[in-house]
Every structure is written in C-alpha cells, then in structure tokens.
Design an enzyme around this catalytic site. Structure first.
Site, PDB file in Angstrom:
ATOM      1  N   TYR A   1      50.711 123.613 101.029  1.00  0.00           N
ATOM      2  CA  TYR A   1      51.843 122.984 101.709  1.00  0.00           C
ATOM      3  C   TYR A   1      51.499 121.533 102.062  1.00  0.00           C
ATOM      4  O   TYR A   1      50.385 121.224 102.474  1.00  0.00           O
ATOM      5  CB  TYR A   1      52.193 123.770 102.978  1.00  0.00           C
ATOM      6  CG  TYR A   1      53.182 123.051 103.868  1.00  0.00           C
ATOM      7  CD1 TYR A   1      54.497 122.843 103.440  1.00  0.00           C
ATOM      8  CD2 TYR A   1      52.809 122.567 105.108  1.00  0.00           C
ATOM      9  CE1 TYR A   1      55.405 122.176 104.238  1.00  0.00           C
ATOM     10  CE2 TYR A   1      53.710 121.907 105.914  1.00  0.00           C
ATOM     11  CZ  TYR A   1      55.005 121.706 105.478  1.00  0.00           C
ATOM     12  OH  TYR A   1      55.897 121.037 106.272  1.00  0.00           O
TER      13      TYR A   1
ATOM     14  N   GLY B   1      51.962 119.330 104.519  1.00  0.00           N
ATOM     15  CA  GLY B   1      51.343 118.946 105.779  1.00  0.00           C
ATOM     16  C   GLY B   1      49.900 119.375 105.903  1.00  0.00           C
ATOM     17  O   GLY B   1      49.135 118.796 106.683  1.00  0.00           O
TER      18      GLY B   1
ATOM     19  N   LYS C   1      49.516 114.004 108.286  1.00  0.00           N
ATOM     20  CA  LYS C   1      49.281 114.407 109.681  1.00  0.00           C
ATOM     21  C   LYS C   1      47.790 114.379 110.033  1.00  0.00           C
ATOM     22  O   LYS C   1      47.415 113.996 111.140  1.00  0.00           O
ATOM     23  CB  LYS C   1      49.836 115.810 109.924  1.00  0.00           C
ATOM     24  CG  LYS C   1      51.292 116.002 109.549  1.00  0.00           C
ATOM     25  CD  LYS C   1      52.243 115.137 110.357  1.00  0.00           C
ATOM     26  CE  LYS C   1      53.686 115.545 110.085  1.00  0.00           C
ATOM     27  NZ  LYS C   1      54.670 114.707 110.768  1.00  0.00           N
TER      28      LYS C   1
ATOM     29  N   ALA D   1      62.250 118.711 112.672  1.00  0.00           N
ATOM     30  CA  ALA D   1      63.622 119.171 112.451  1.00  0.00           C
ATOM     31  C   ALA D   1      64.540 118.886 113.626  1.00  0.00           C
ATOM     32  O   ALA D   1      65.491 119.619 113.872  1.00  0.00           O
ATOM     33  CB  ALA D   1      63.642 120.667 112.115  1.00  0.00           C
ATOM     34  N   CYS D   2      64.274 117.806 114.349  1.00  0.00           N
ATOM     35  CA  CYS D   2      65.143 117.392 115.452  1.00  0.00           C
ATOM     36  C   CYS D   2      65.887 116.093 115.144  1.00  0.00           C
ATOM     37  O   CYS D   2      66.449 115.480 116.048  1.00  0.00           O
ATOM     38  CB  CYS D   2      64.343 117.224 116.749  1.00  0.00           C
ATOM     39  SG  CYS D   2      63.872 118.777 117.535  1.00  0.00           S
TER      40      CYS D   2
ATOM     41  N   THR E   1      64.437 111.836 110.747  1.00  0.00           N
ATOM     42  CA  THR E   1      64.808 111.184 109.492  1.00  0.00           C
ATOM     43  C   THR E   1      66.266 110.737 109.528  1.00  0.00           C
ATOM     44  O   THR E   1      66.607 109.642 109.087  1.00  0.00           O
ATOM     45  CB  THR E   1      64.561 112.123 108.304  1.00  0.00           C
ATOM     46  OG1 THR E   1      63.168 112.445 108.248  1.00  0.00           O
ATOM     47  CG2 THR E   1      64.962 111.476 106.991  1.00  0.00           C
TER      48      THR E   1
END
Length: 546
Positions: free
Chosen positions: A153, A155, A162, A207-208, A211
């Site tokens: 994955y 990340g 990260k 996911a808040c 972007t």
C-alpha cells in the site's frame, strides 16, 4: 497500518510520552533498537530473492531549496518505483542535488522496502505480493532510517511520503527548528486583483476534504484559489519577511478516489486524466476506472470490482472500489496550480486551519484567541474514523494536529515545539482557525453545503487576517462570525446561522474532559495529556484575560 508502525530510539521518552500504570500510549508505538534489529533481520533475509530490485534516489521539496531534503529508497516493487517517479523529484537530478549538498546540514534519509514474502512462498493475491501477518514499518529516527516490510500500500511503501516527510521529517524539524505537518497549502486572492493574496495551510485527518479544499473551485465569484500542495507542508521561519514560509515537499498527489467527481473536485479529476495510476478501484470494460461517487458508467458498460469480479450496482452487496482506493498523479498537471508552488523560499503563511468530521457540537468555523490557544485547538482535533484508518467507521478518533499516525517523536515534546515556534523572535504569527464542514442539522443532513461553497468561510478568515474586527464576536472557545458576516447569498436552503455557530457549554465541558454534573466518564484516560490545562476552561469566562 497504525498498529504495525513503530518508532525505534535509544531512549523510549524520545519517541512516546510516558504514561502512568499499564496504560499504553495512544500517540505512537515504540520499539527498542535491539528488538527492531532482530525483526528487520528476520523479515528481510532473502525476502527479495528472484525479484528485480529498484534503487530510487529522490529529493523532497524544490531542487536547490534550503528547505528540501534528500533520500534514497531500495525496493522490490515496480509499483513503488513508478509511484516515486510521480511523487518525488527522482533520478539524475536528485543525485545531482545530493552531490551539491554534500558537506551541508542536509541529512540523507535511507529507506528499505519489501512487499513481503509469506513463509510458505504462496501469494494469496496473484501479482501483488504481501505478507499481512508480519507487516511492520520501523523508523530509526535518530539514524534517519526507515524499514518497511510486508505491505504494498502506498502509505506503507512510498517511504518518501508519510515515513520521510512526516515521521522522520517532524523529528528533523524539531532538531533544526522548523515544522513538518500533515497540511495542505493553498493560495486565496480576489479575482479583481485589487487585494492581497494570502496563503493558508490546513490540517485535517484522512478523508476530511484536504484535497478538495486545496484544489477548490469556488462556487461564488469574487475569489480564486490556487494549489501549492494537498497533503504535507514543511514550514520554516523566514527572517526577511518575519513570517512562516511553507513548501510542499511532494511532486505528486496520492488521493482517496471514492467521492472524487467532476462535481466535488473538478480540478482533481482534470489532474489525473493522464500520467496517473490507480489502485484498488473498479475497472470498466471500455478501458476506464470507476468508484463510488463518480458519475454512473455509460449504459451497457460492464464493471469489474477491485477483487476482479463482475459487479452490478443493482445486485451488489459490497462497493465496487475499496473505500481507501487511491489515485497517484503529477501535481504539475493541476489546473489550479499556484505559480509559486516550487518557490525555493516557499510561500508566506497567513493562516493555519484545523478541522475534522464532527457531526455535532463543533461550529462551522471559529478563530483561536492567540497562538498558544491555537496550539490547544490543534491538540484536541477529533474526527470520525474512515476507511483510511484501522478503526470502525463512525468511531470518534482523537487526532491531535491530524498527526495521530504520523508523529515522529514524543507528542508532548511536539506540542512544546509548536509553543516554542510561536515564541520565535520577530515572528508575525499567523491566525489559527478550526473548521467543521461535516456539522449535521436537526434532520440529520449536512448543515453546510461544503465543497466550492467553503470559499464563503475562507472569505471570513481573510477578513480576520486583514484585521477586520467588525465581522467577529468573542465566545469562550474563540471568535465566531457575527450574524451576516458569512455570505449566504444564493444558498438554498439558507443555512441556519444559530445552528452553525452555537456555543454548547455542556458539549465543550465534555470535549475538554471535564465531568458534567450527573455524568460519568466512560474513558479513564480521556485526554490525559491535556486535561490539567483544558479543565481550566470550565472556570474561564474569557480565556484570553484569565
């Protein structure tokens, strides 16, 4: 892979806060160096046998900038090599930059990654090796080394992201006097050209909407938004301007696909129309990709889900795309890209925004009373867990500074570092705000339309940054917009101002860990790190004057 990610140091207190009794620190995992060495040796021996090995030299940040940092990753994954070519300045120019920086303070970060090889040698999923039972990501922060095994994955495998840019980056930043943050960077300016341009950074959990905000297409006329970065900011003090300046260390975008569409984020859609890679999305038989939230496929087009099985929306019991499926694409293709996105001195920061998914209690926007109060605001960011985290969806997670999975050192020392940065001699402190795009109304729907309409909130922030005291009123939690200060023209239905900016005392007493009369706490460690300071709020009438 939060539970499989470790910091490894000579002394435990460098990595994680000390806690009382048998409680486990919730802001980072620590592993002794000798234990890390044993795990690394056991997993990496012969793990790449028979595979092509890729050596990836890279630079994070604009080539030639004093704010940039070099790194190198060794991997057995073609996906990683290709992705690093999108996400970083990779290859010959990176090697050239490393030669030019020899003898300087730039510290070379060394990363070793293997997708994994199960002990029996059999792969559960064809063509994509992994070893989920033994996955581990270890950061030797004092030696500038990263070891990642068992996961393909992004990340966990694109070690420049990260692992380098945030975990090792934040530790380097503490040692050298700057900040490495999980933040977007955006520019906002009047379309007429008659006002000043301001740059904002914003830290939201995954996911808040980072972007979407970074690449916003304003829904109302009057302002234009430009994109410097959508995920990570390296922030330094600039003695010439007296401001904090930020660079985006990345060269590409690694974004969550589900929910991204021409309606929600047209600039992102335009950015990944070419030279892009997608992981764990659905495929269409006409050669396209698809995920939940996109426009419906054309009639007659067949969809294959991310498991490789035929998918029919009417009869499907599971989503076609994984909830954390991703797109990876070059940021220089972004239509809203800022002209100074590669400025070696970075861009000056006028405001810092924190936020998360909060269905109740947290107002749409408020402004901190001071830098120190802003650090407090950042420290109690909370958000509903999403598919990007190892927690059940809807679980409310405490995510200070949106850095919960990304701290590179002791979170208490991290807070102190922020306070110290605020005391930098000559610093013109940026304003600090908190937003909540996800507040629910009485009917259970969203109380604010979000997306491009968020420019209305940014407009209020800019007026505050420029010193307009007529648009705000003070409350016990900070400054909120006066009625009429947020432009609601054209919104149908018109949002309820009182609901958007209500101050609920009982909610806030619970938020800061103070027992409300007649209630019992369900979490004995509730905000243990901050409770001593935060409990004072219950007795303050005006925090600024106390």
């Amino acid at each position: 892979m939060e539970s499989r990610t470790f910091l490894s140091t000579f002394r435990k207190e460098v990595a994680v806060p000390e806690v009382e009794g048998e409680a486990k620190p919730s802001l980072g995992n620590w592993m002794p160096l000798h234990e890390a060495d044993c795990i690394i040796k056991e997993r990496f021996e012969n793990c790449m046998k028979g595979r092509t090995m890729y050596l990836v030299p890279y630079v994070m940040g604009p080539i030639g900038s004093h704010m940039s940092r070099p790194g190198v990753e060794l991997t057995d994954s073609a996906y990683v090599a290709l992705s690093m070519g999108i996400m970083t300045r990779m290859g010959e120019r990176a090697v050239g930059a490393m030669k030019c920086s020899e003898g300087t303070s730039s510290r070379l970060v060394k990363g070793l990654h293997c997708s994994g090889r199960p002990k029996d040698g059999k792969l559960a999923v064809p063509f994509w090796p992994c070893d989920p039972e033994r996955t581990v990501i270890v950061h030797k922060i004092e030696q500038d080394e990263i070891f990642s095994y068992g996961s393909g994955y992004g990340g966990n495998s694109l070690l420049a992201k990260k692992c380098h840019a945030l975990r090792l980056g934040s530790y380097q930043a503490k040692c050298e006097g700057w900040l490495a943050e999980h933040m977007l960077i955006m520019g906002v300016e009047p379309e007429c050209g008659c006002g000043r341009k301001h740059y904002l950074t914003a830290a939201f959990p995954s996911a808040c909407g980072k972007t979407n905000l970074a690449m916003m297409k304003p829904a109302v006329a009057g302002y234009k938004v430009s994109t410097v970065g959508d995920d990570i900011a390296w922030i330094h003090f600039n003695r010439t301007t007296g401001k904090l300046h930020a660079i985006n260390p990345e060269y590409g975008m690694f974004g969550v696909a589900p929910g991204t569409s021409w309606k929600t984020n047209p600039n992102a859609m335009a950015t990944f129309m070419k030279n892009a890679m997608f992981t764990n999305v659905a495929l269409t038989d006409d050669g396209g990709v698809w995920w939940e939230g996109m426009e419906e496929p054309c009639k007659g087009v067949k969809v294959t889900d991310w498991h490789g099985k035929p998918w029919d929306k009417l009869n499907a019991k599971t989503p076609a795309a994984h909830g954390n499926s991703r797109f990876t694409c070059p940021i220089y293709q972004c239509p809203s890209l800022d002209k100074d996105w590669e400025n070696c001195d970075g861009v000056p920061v006028s405001g810092i925004i924190f936020g998360g998914r909060r269905p109740h209690g947290m107002p749409l926007v408020y402004e901190a009373l001071s830098w120190n109060h802003g650090v407090l605001v950042g420290s109690f960011v909370k958000s509903e867990a999403t598919a990007a985290a190892e927690h059940k969806g809807g679980t409310m997670m405490h995510d200070p500074f949106a850095m919960r999975p990304f701290y590179g050192y002791n979170a208490g020392h991290y807070l102190q570092h922020w306070l110290d940065i605020g005391c930098t001699p000559g610093l013109k402190q940026p304003k600090i705000f908190h937003v909540n795009w996800f507040l629910r109304n009485k009917e259970g729907g969203f109380a604010w339309p979000g997306y491009g309409e968020n420019i209305r909130v940014l407009e209020w922030m800019l007026r505050r940054i420029e010193g307009d005291d007529t648009v705000a009123e003070e409350t016990p939690i900070g400054y909120v917009p006066k009625e009429g200060a947020i432009n609601m023209e054209g919104l149908d239905p018109k949002p309820d101002h009182d609901h958007l900016f209500k101050f609920d005392k009982e909610f806030w007493l619970k938020e800061v860990g103070v027992l409300v009369p007649g209630q019992e706490t369900t979490d004995p460690t509730y905000y243990a790190m901050f409770q001593t300071v935060l409990s004072l709020l219950s007795r303050w009438k005006n925090p600024r004057n106390s």
